[in-house]
Design an enzyme around this catalytic site. Sequence first.
Site, short mmCIF file in Angstrom:
data_model
loop_
_atom_site.label_atom_id
_atom_site.label_comp_id
_atom_site.label_asym_id
_atom_site.label_seq_id
_atom_site.Cartn_x
_atom_site.Cartn_y
_atom_site.Cartn_z
N ASP A 49 -43.04 3.03 5.48
CA ASP A 49 -44.16 2.81 6.39
C ASP A 49 -45.39 3.42 5.71
O ASP A 49 -45.27 4.19 4.74
CB ASP A 49 -43.86 3.50 7.72
N ASP B 136 -49.03 4.56 7.37
CA ASP B 136 -49.71 5.64 8.09
C ASP B 136 -48.70 6.63 8.66
O ASP B 136 -47.79 6.24 9.38
CB ASP B 136 -50.55 5.07 9.24
N ASP C 100 -42.07 7.03 10.25
CA ASP C 100 -42.26 8.14 11.18
C ASP C 100 -42.32 7.68 12.63
O ASP C 100 -42.81 8.41 13.51
CB ASP C 100 -43.55 8.90 10.83
#
Length: 222
Positions: free
Chosen positions: A12, A14, A171
């Site tokens: 991922d 960001d 996250d």
Amino acid sequence: MVFEDIAAVLFDLDGTLIDSAPDLGAAADQMRIARGMPSLPLDAYRPMAGAGARGMLGVAFGIGVDDPQFGTLREEFFVNYSRCMTQRTIVFDGVAALIGALGQRDLRWGVVTNKLERFTLPLTAGMPLFASAGAIVGGDSTPHSKPHPAPLLEAARRLGLEAHRCIYVGDDERDVIAGRAAGMPTVAATYGYLGVQANVTTWGADVQINSPLELLQFLPSA
């Protein structure tokens, strides 16, 4: 445990590779200031940075996607963000060393994000870290975004690999859901944004890491 028969790591963006919360928060906070509202601290925005415009507008104005004004405010946010998205965004500590270590182990890597291509492509093009990425897939690169597996499968296709030979690191719970649906081993990055009151232990990730370099212990050596 060590993930066997792995040829690539997908991440991922960001909250996993880069800390973009300062620019995302600034874009939303500028909207508050323009309306005569007091500025909010970065700490108010940071936990929701992984949710992009939805998260930032929720913090700034307390609205959700079902609010009649959401579409108009989102586009204003997008314009603000496009003007500032590389001003304060940095790579998380340890990420550059991690990417270097992947190369030493002959592991390829790529990015799968829900960030729209209009932001993902110029942002990654402007940061040296991403020059060695073998695939960069945005939130609108396929007809579906995460938690649908389509973007992850597209990244594997671009790398010329079967999905099970890639692991996915993120996250957000949507990252784990997407990775599992794509047939990839999954890693939860607990140093990221996570969201408010997230319980990572319920996501079902194969492993959790508290810093980027912790990932190396789960990867095959060179």
